[in-house]
Design a protein around this motif. Structure first.
Motif, PDB file in Angstrom:
ATOM      1  N   ASP A  39     -16.140  -6.825  -0.551  1.00 18.89           N
ATOM      2  CA  ASP A  39     -14.896  -7.575  -0.769  1.00 18.89           C
ATOM      3  C   ASP A  39     -15.172  -9.069  -0.744  1.00 18.89           C
ATOM      4  O   ASP A  39     -15.940  -9.565   0.095  1.00 18.89           O
ATOM      5  N   GLU A  47      -3.605  -6.207   0.098  1.00 22.84           N
ATOM      6  CA  GLU A  47      -2.160  -6.378   0.329  1.00 22.84           C
ATOM      7  C   GLU A  47      -1.640  -5.477   1.453  1.00 22.84           C
ATOM      8  O   GLU A  47      -0.513  -5.652   1.903  1.00 22.84           O
ATOM      9  N   ILE A  52       3.767  -6.233   3.772  1.00 20.19           N
ATOM     10  CA  ILE A  52       4.546  -5.476   2.788  1.00 20.19           C
ATOM     11  C   ILE A  52       4.662  -4.033   3.287  1.00 20.19           C
ATOM     12  O   ILE A  52       3.676  -3.496   3.795  1.00 20.19           O
ATOM     13  N   PRO A  53       5.822  -3.389   3.140  1.00 15.72           N
ATOM     14  CA  PRO A  53       5.876  -1.964   3.512  1.00 15.72           C
ATOM     15  C   PRO A  53       5.105  -1.126   2.494  1.00 15.72           C
ATOM     16  O   PRO A  53       4.959  -1.532   1.338  1.00 15.72           O
ATOM     17  N   ASP A  55       4.950   1.553  -0.028  1.00 16.67           N
ATOM     18  CA  ASP A  55       5.867   2.319  -0.876  1.00 16.67           C
ATOM     19  C   ASP A  55       5.097   3.430  -1.588  1.00 16.67           C
ATOM     20  O   ASP A  55       3.872   3.392  -1.703  1.00 16.67           O
ATOM     21  N   ALA A 124     -18.194  -9.638  -6.435  1.00 18.56           N
ATOM     22  CA  ALA A 124     -18.826  -8.870  -7.509  1.00 18.56           C
ATOM     23  C   ALA A 124     -18.733  -9.708  -8.780  1.00 18.56           C
ATOM     24  O   ALA A 124     -17.639  -9.961  -9.276  1.00 18.56           O
ATOM     25  N   ASP A 161     -12.262  -6.580 -12.455  1.00 14.41           N
ATOM     26  CA  ASP A 161     -13.381  -7.490 -12.743  1.00 14.41           C
ATOM     27  C   ASP A 161     -14.632  -6.753 -13.229  1.00 14.41           C
ATOM     28  O   ASP A 161     -15.303  -7.209 -14.154  1.00 14.41           O
ATOM     29  N   ARG A 402      -4.391  -1.595  -8.606  1.00 10.00           N
ATOM     30  CA  ARG A 402      -3.517  -2.432  -9.440  1.00 10.00           C
ATOM     31  C   ARG A 402      -4.013  -2.583 -10.872  1.00 10.00           C
ATOM     32  O   ARG A 402      -3.225  -2.774 -11.791  1.00 10.00           O
ATOM     33  N   ARG A 415       1.710   0.880  -9.098  1.00  9.00           N
ATOM     34  CA  ARG A 415       0.951  -0.188  -8.425  1.00  9.00           C
ATOM     35  C   ARG A 415       1.187  -0.214  -6.918  1.00  9.00           C
ATOM     36  O   ARG A 415       0.509  -0.947  -6.209  1.00  9.00           O
ATOM     37  N   MET A 417       1.345   0.733  -2.829  1.00 13.14           N
ATOM     38  CA  MET A 417       0.154   0.998  -2.017  1.00 13.14           C
ATOM     39  C   MET A 417      -0.074   2.470  -1.675  1.00 13.14           C
ATOM     40  O   MET A 417      -1.219   2.903  -1.588  1.00 13.14           O
TER      41      MET A 417
HETATM   42  C1  LIG Z   1       4.559  -9.776  -3.269  1.00 12.15           C
HETATM   43  C2  LIG Z   1       4.247  -8.351  -3.489  1.00 12.15           C
HETATM   44  C3  LIG Z   1       5.122  -7.404  -2.999  1.00 12.15           C
HETATM   45  C4  LIG Z   1       4.821  -6.074  -3.141  1.00 12.15           C
HETATM   46  N1  LIG Z   1       5.643  -5.148  -2.584  1.00 12.15           N
HETATM   47  C5  LIG Z   1       5.184  -3.908  -2.411  1.00 12.15           C
HETATM   48  C6  LIG Z   1       5.847  -2.997  -1.540  1.00 12.15           C
HETATM   49  O1  LIG Z   1       6.896  -3.310  -0.984  1.00 12.15           O
HETATM   50  N2  LIG Z   1       5.263  -1.805  -1.310  1.00 12.15           N
HETATM   51  C7  LIG Z   1       4.089  -1.439  -1.918  1.00 12.15           C
HETATM   52  O2  LIG Z   1       3.580  -0.360  -1.626  1.00 12.15           O
HETATM   53  N3  LIG Z   1       3.474  -2.260  -2.794  1.00 12.15           N
HETATM   54  C8  LIG Z   1       3.979  -3.478  -3.030  1.00 12.15           C
HETATM   55  N4  LIG Z   1       3.328  -4.335  -3.865  1.00 12.15           N
HETATM   56  C9  LIG Z   1       2.210  -3.858  -4.699  1.00 12.15           C
HETATM   57  C10 LIG Z   1       0.966  -3.606  -3.917  1.00 12.15           C
HETATM   58  O3  LIG Z   1       0.906  -4.412  -2.770  1.00 12.15           O
HETATM   59  C11 LIG Z   1      -0.319  -3.834  -4.747  1.00 12.15           C
HETATM   60  O4  LIG Z   1      -0.160  -3.460  -6.081  1.00 12.15           O
HETATM   61  C12 LIG Z   1      -1.445  -2.997  -4.141  1.00 12.15           C
HETATM   62  O5  LIG Z   1      -1.585  -3.350  -2.785  1.00 12.15           O
HETATM   63  C13 LIG Z   1      -2.725  -3.197  -4.908  1.00 12.15           C
HETATM   64  O6  LIG Z   1      -3.783  -2.611  -4.183  1.00 12.15           O
HETATM   65  P1  LIG Z   1      -5.266  -2.781  -4.697  1.00 12.15           P
HETATM   66  O7  LIG Z   1      -6.136  -2.106  -3.710  1.00 12.15           O
HETATM   67  O8  LIG Z   1      -5.358  -2.384  -6.112  1.00 12.15           O
HETATM   68  O9  LIG Z   1      -5.504  -4.362  -4.703  1.00 12.15           O
HETATM   69  P2  LIG Z   1      -5.525  -5.442  -3.544  1.00 12.15           P
HETATM   70  O10 LIG Z   1      -4.760  -5.020  -2.348  1.00 12.15           O
HETATM   71  O11 LIG Z   1      -5.146  -6.713  -4.218  1.00 12.15           O
HETATM   72  O12 LIG Z   1      -7.054  -5.503  -3.128  1.00 12.15           O
HETATM   73  C14 LIG Z   1      -8.043  -5.958  -4.007  1.00 12.15           C
HETATM   74  C15 LIG Z   1      -9.209  -6.430  -3.174  1.00 12.15           C
HETATM   75  O13 LIG Z   1     -10.303  -6.709  -4.054  1.00 12.15           O
HETATM   76  C16 LIG Z   1     -10.944  -7.888  -3.642  1.00 12.15           C
HETATM   77  N5  LIG Z   1     -11.577  -8.436  -4.838  1.00 12.15           N
HETATM   78  C17 LIG Z   1     -10.978  -8.867  -5.965  1.00 12.15           C
HETATM   79  N6  LIG Z   1     -11.891  -9.238  -6.877  1.00 12.15           N
HETATM   80  C18 LIG Z   1     -13.098  -9.042  -6.315  1.00 12.15           C
HETATM   81  C19 LIG Z   1     -14.438  -9.244  -6.762  1.00 12.15           C
HETATM   82  N7  LIG Z   1     -14.707  -9.661  -7.996  1.00 12.15           N
HETATM   83  N8  LIG Z   1     -15.447  -8.969  -5.899  1.00 12.15           N
HETATM   84  C20 LIG Z   1     -15.191  -8.499  -4.652  1.00 12.15           C
HETATM   85  N9  LIG Z   1     -13.937  -8.284  -4.187  1.00 12.15           N
HETATM   86  C21 LIG Z   1     -12.911  -8.543  -5.018  1.00 12.15           C
HETATM   87  C22 LIG Z   1      -9.836  -8.751  -3.066  1.00 12.15           C
HETATM   88  O14 LIG Z   1     -10.357  -9.676  -2.143  1.00 12.15           O
HETATM   89  C23 LIG Z   1      -8.932  -7.714  -2.405  1.00 12.15           C
HETATM   90  O15 LIG Z   1      -9.221  -7.513  -1.040  1.00 12.15           O
HETATM   91  C24 LIG Z   1       3.632  -5.685  -3.812  1.00 12.15           C
HETATM   92  C25 LIG Z   1       2.771  -6.644  -4.331  1.00 12.15           C
HETATM   93  C26 LIG Z   1       3.075  -7.967  -4.180  1.00 12.15           C
HETATM   94  C27 LIG Z   1       2.113  -8.982  -4.701  1.00 12.15           C
END
Ligand SMILES: Cc1cc2nc3c(=O)[nH]c(=O)nc-3n(C[C@H](O)[C@H](O)[C@H](O)COP(=O)(O)OP(=O)(O)OC[C@H]3O[C@@H](n4cnc5c(N)ncnc54)[C@H](O)[C@@H]3O)c2cc1C
Length: 467
Positions: A39, A47, A52-53, A55, A124, A161, A402, A415, A417
């Motif tokens: 990471d 996230e 954030i709760p 969902d 990465a 990425d 995401r 999208r 969690m």
């Molecule tokens: C404001 C907001 C409110 C939301 N509300 C809700 C909600 O109420 N309930 C819900 O369930 N979801 C909600 N969502 C959506 C949800 O939070 C995200 O879509 C979800 O958490 C995405 O998870 P992920 O693991 O794909 O990405 P992320 O949680 O974004 O994790 C990606 C990780 O990859 C790492 N990373 C990125 N690029 C690289 C790289 N090149 N090399 C190494 N590491 C890298 C980052 O540091 C990060 O830790 C919300 C989102 C936002 C922004």
């Protein structure tokens, strides 16, 4: 930056330690693979630790549709005293509230117990290909540049990425306008009188989103009363309700469709607030993203003042923290063998090759006060097919979270969690099946989906039996 290139080899490399990457890394390690989780940030959780709760774990009907690693994280939060649990928002959703500070610890514990090796502060960068396969990913940190080779690479970076570097096609935002959902900085306040806040909503229900899912079968006022009886301060203030509308009209509040208030700690009487927004911004443009931070912080500060002065229950509340990063809702959607479609989600489509479930409503935040929301049929759930994880044209790359393969509308649901954790678990399990096959499987497409589903089921995933 260090010039010399080091080499390492792992069974599975997971890029990104958010919900999707955690699900993937834990599942792959539990199923016997040697797993490196990389990471770019100083903390795992993505996230999940923003306040954030979670969902998408339960459908609008209230059925659990996600288990497995997600359940284990909740159990660990519970053991550490940071699990608030499922809440009916009496609008359209059942969400799971947790203490984000405890979630930080829970995530680490669950990763460690599974035997995942963690490398933080590590970005990465490039991808080295061997024909159509990803040979490895160049991971850069202060100490070294390393070509991390892996049998399977899982892109859970949120922005895709790795997949983009490997040449996999993608889409971004709205195809016609190039519009992307706004970014948001979450914040928290302690010392909130939840009873008073809920009483305010009960007595002034026009300020809150209530009774939007027809299956609730209650009037708006009845929903407000039920929310009050539930006793947990989960409230959606809406932009067309008098309190938000008037504050926006007099310029005391930024323009937003809603203000989502969620309990984050009953002990601290703390809530998180989801409302700030900067639109028309591509979050893969790091300069623009960085420039948005002062604007978002200004909105946070104004909003904290608005809550204290205008929303009952917040009179004695104190600002207690910002999320660790700007929250990004939408950037690239990587195109995989299967693209989850609008109707798959809206019609609650079930499939024989389903490896996870989604249940969150269609939920596209638009600029200003715009918001497109649509329920899933009968408040049910839809299946995520295995092909949705298989990066087009690359035999050993999975994409989760995401940056998933979905239409823009379908993405707005999947999208969340709970769904990211579930699809991550499926990806990690598939990668471990490849690792245990000792070169007998050269393409992730050869993984027997029946076997994958069986393993997932045995490890707590919910794959069928829900509406
Ligand atoms: C404001 C907001 C409110 C939301 N509300 C809700 C909600 O109420 N309930 C819900 O369930 N979801 C909600 N969502 C959506 C949800 O939070 C995200 O879509 C979800 O958490 C995405 O998870 P992920 O693991 O794909 O990405 P992320 O949680 O974004 O994790 C990606 C990780 O990859 C790492 N990373 C990125 N690029 C690289 C790289 N090149 N090399 C190494 N590491 C890298 C980052 O540091 C990060 O830790 C919300 C989102 C936002 C922004």
């Amino acid at each position: 930056m260090p010039e010399m290139l080091h080499f390492e080899r792992w069974d599975v490399l997971v890029v990104g330690g958010g919900a999707a990457g955690i699900g993937a890394a834990v599942a792959a390690a539990r199923n016997g693979a040697r797993v490196l989780l990389v990471d770019a940030g100083p903390m795992v959780g993505g996230e999940l630790v923003s306040g954030i709760p979670v969902d998408g774990c339960l459908s609008s009907r209230g059925e659990w549709v996600v288990g497995g690693v997600c359940r284990d994280l909740f159990d660990e939060c519970d053991r550490l005293g940071g699990y608030i649990g499922p809440i009916n928002d009496y609008r359209s959703l059942h969400v799971v509230a947790v203490d984000p500070e405890i979630m930080k610890i829970a995530v680490l514990n669950v990763l460690q117990q599974a035997g995942v090796v963690l490398r933080l502060y590590s970005y990465a960068d490039q991808v080295v290909m061997d024909g159509p396969r990803v040979r490895g990913v160049v991971v850069v940190n202060k100490g070294r540049r390393t070509l991390v080779e892996a049998g399977t690479v899982i892109d859970a970076s949120g922005d895709g990425d790795v997949a983009v570097a490997a040449g996999v096609p993608f889409e971004k935002g709205d195809a016609a306008q190039g519009e992307l959902q706004p970014v948001t900085l979450m914040f928290r306040m302690v010392g909130v009188d939840g009873e008073r806040l809920l009483r305010f909503v009960r007595d002034n229900p026009e300020n809150a989103g209530l009774g939007e899912y027809e299956g609730i079968g209650l009037s708006r006022a009845e929903c407000a009363a039920a929310l009050y009886r539930q006793g947990l301060p989960k409230v959606f203030l809406v932009s067309d309700g008098p309190v938000m509308r008037d504050a926006m009209a007099r310029g005391a509040l930024h323009r937003s469709s809603m203000m989502g208030i969620t309990p984050t700690s009953m002990q601290r009487r703390e809530v998180s607030v989801n409302t700030t927004r900067v639109g028309h911004l591509d979050a893969t443009d790091t300069e623009r993203l960085s420039q948005a931070l002062p604007d978002l912080v200004k909105q946070v500060w104004e909003c904290a003042g608005f809550l204290k002065s205008s929303v009952p229950g917040f009179e004695d509340a104190v600002f207690s923290g910002l999320a660790p990063r700007i929250g990004i809702r939408e950037t690239r959607r990587i195109l995989c063998d299967v693209v989850l479609g609008d109707d798959d989600v809206a019609e609650a489509r079930k499939r024989e090759d389903g490896i996870a479930k989604g249940a969150h409503e269609i939920d596209v935040h638009l600029a200003g006060t715009g918001h497109m929301r649509r329920p899933i049929r009968d408040g049910g759930s839809y299946d995520i097919p295995y092909g949705m994880l298989l990066a087009r044209g690359v035999p050993n790359l999975l994409v989760v979270g995401r940056c998933m393969s979905a239409s823009r509308v379908a993405h707005s649901s999947a999208r969340v969690m709970g769904t990211c954790l579930a699809m991550g678990q499926a990806a990690g399990t598939a990668a471990a099946i490849v690792a245990s096959a000792n070169d007998a499987i050269s393409d992730l497409r050869q993984v027997h989906v029946g076997r994958l589903r069986e393993t997932l089921r045995a490890q707590g995933a919910v794959l069928e039996g829900t509406r």
